[in-house]
Design a protein around this motif. Structure first.
Motif, mmCIF file in Angstrom:
data_model
loop_
_atom_site.group_PDB
_atom_site.id
_atom_site.type_symbol
_atom_site.label_atom_id
_atom_site.label_comp_id
_atom_site.label_asym_id
_atom_site.label_seq_id
_atom_site.Cartn_x
_atom_site.Cartn_y
_atom_site.Cartn_z
ATOM 1 N N GLU A 248 -18.406 -23.162 -12.178
ATOM 2 C CA GLU A 248 -17.763 -22.698 -13.403
ATOM 3 C C GLU A 248 -17.688 -21.173 -13.381
ATOM 4 O O GLU A 248 -18.607 -20.505 -12.909
ATOM 5 C CB GLU A 248 -18.552 -23.163 -14.627
ATOM 6 N N ASP A 249 -16.567 -20.661 -13.854
ATOM 7 C CA ASP A 249 -16.393 -19.223 -14.022
ATOM 8 C C ASP A 249 -15.595 -18.992 -15.304
ATOM 9 O O ASP A 249 -15.432 -19.914 -16.104
ATOM 10 C CB ASP A 249 -15.759 -18.574 -12.787
ATOM 11 N N PHE A 250 -15.087 -17.795 -15.494
ATOM 12 C CA PHE A 250 -14.403 -17.445 -16.732
ATOM 13 C C PHE A 250 -13.133 -18.268 -16.959
ATOM 14 O O PHE A 250 -12.642 -18.352 -18.078
ATOM 15 C CB PHE A 250 -14.088 -15.948 -16.776
ATOM 16 N N ASP B 254 -19.553 -14.383 -4.701
ATOM 17 C CA ASP B 254 -18.849 -15.377 -5.520
ATOM 18 C C ASP B 254 -18.473 -16.603 -4.699
ATOM 19 O O ASP B 254 -18.583 -17.737 -5.174
ATOM 20 C CB ASP B 254 -17.592 -14.774 -6.150
ATOM 21 N N GLU C 50 -14.341 -24.899 -15.787
ATOM 22 C CA GLU C 50 -14.983 -25.716 -14.758
ATOM 23 C C GLU C 50 -14.030 -25.916 -13.595
ATOM 24 O O GLU C 50 -12.855 -26.187 -13.788
ATOM 25 C CB GLU C 50 -15.400 -27.065 -15.340
ATOM 26 N N ARG C 51 -14.598 -25.809 -12.404
ATOM 27 C CA ARG C 51 -13.809 -25.967 -11.183
ATOM 28 C C ARG C 51 -14.355 -27.143 -10.367
ATOM 29 O O ARG C 51 -15.547 -27.247 -10.151
ATOM 30 C CB ARG C 51 -13.891 -24.703 -10.327
ATOM 31 N N LEU D 292 -19.274 -20.587 -5.361
ATOM 32 C CA LEU D 292 -18.226 -21.553 -5.701
ATOM 33 C C LEU D 292 -17.800 -22.479 -4.562
ATOM 34 O O LEU D 292 -17.346 -23.592 -4.810
ATOM 35 C CB LEU D 292 -16.986 -20.826 -6.237
#
Length: 168
Positions: free
Chosen positions: A43-45, A122, A48-49, A126
């Motif tokens: 998850e980032d700005f 990062d 959810e990925r 991810l």
């Protein structure tokens, strides 16, 4: 160079664009006819990925699109590729960060596997894994999405991948 597609951002509220980013992206194929995709999980700005994504990233100052593609393959996948060929480009807009991106897509063949990657912090968070998938599995998985960010990335990579298959 062929413009494969130009996508507006239909996922987030419209925002003014204040910068342009250039990226190189690579469809890397192994000797079995499978393609390497990064499985992005977290998850980032943007939310959810849980999606697949081509290897690739930003073109650095004084770097060509091809040089960036070669560097990204080594950094993210930990491999060396050969037979790089330009497929075309996709321009897309990402409203939450006020950005327009021009991505140049390449195809390449796996040449040599290194022992390590050189991912950013990062990317270490991810990138869950590298998946090697046959074309039908790539199309099936890129045709699905669980979130806006998944749909955004899959739309771009699916269009380029289909173009690659149709023009190989």
């Amino acid at each position: 160079m062929k413009l494969i597609a130009h996508f507006e951002d239909v996922f987030w509220e419209n925002e003014p664009i204040d910068h342009l980013r250039f990226t190189s992206r690579v469809f890397l194929k192994n000797e079995l006819g499978q393609y390497a995709f990064l499985h992005i999980l977290g998850e980032d700005f943007l939310g959810e990925r849980n999606h697949l994504e081509t290897c690739g990233g930003g073109v650095e100052e004084d770097e060509s699109f091809l040089d960036a593609a070669i560097r990204e393959v080594k950094e993210e996948l930990g491999v060396k590729a050969k037979n790089y060929k330009v497929i075309g480009s996709i321009i897309d807009r990402l409203n939450p960060i006020h950005r327009m991106t021009c991505s140049v897509f390449f195809s390449a063949d796996l040449d040599e596997v290194y022992e390590n990657t050189n991912r950013t912090e990062d990317e270490k968070i991810l990138i869950d894994s590298v998946l090697w998938l046959y074309p039908d599995e790539v199309i099936r998985r890129l045709s699905q999405a669980n979130s806006y960010v998944d749909a955004y990335v899959h739309r771009r990579d699916l269009r380029a991948f289909i173009y690659l298959l149709e023009n190989s």
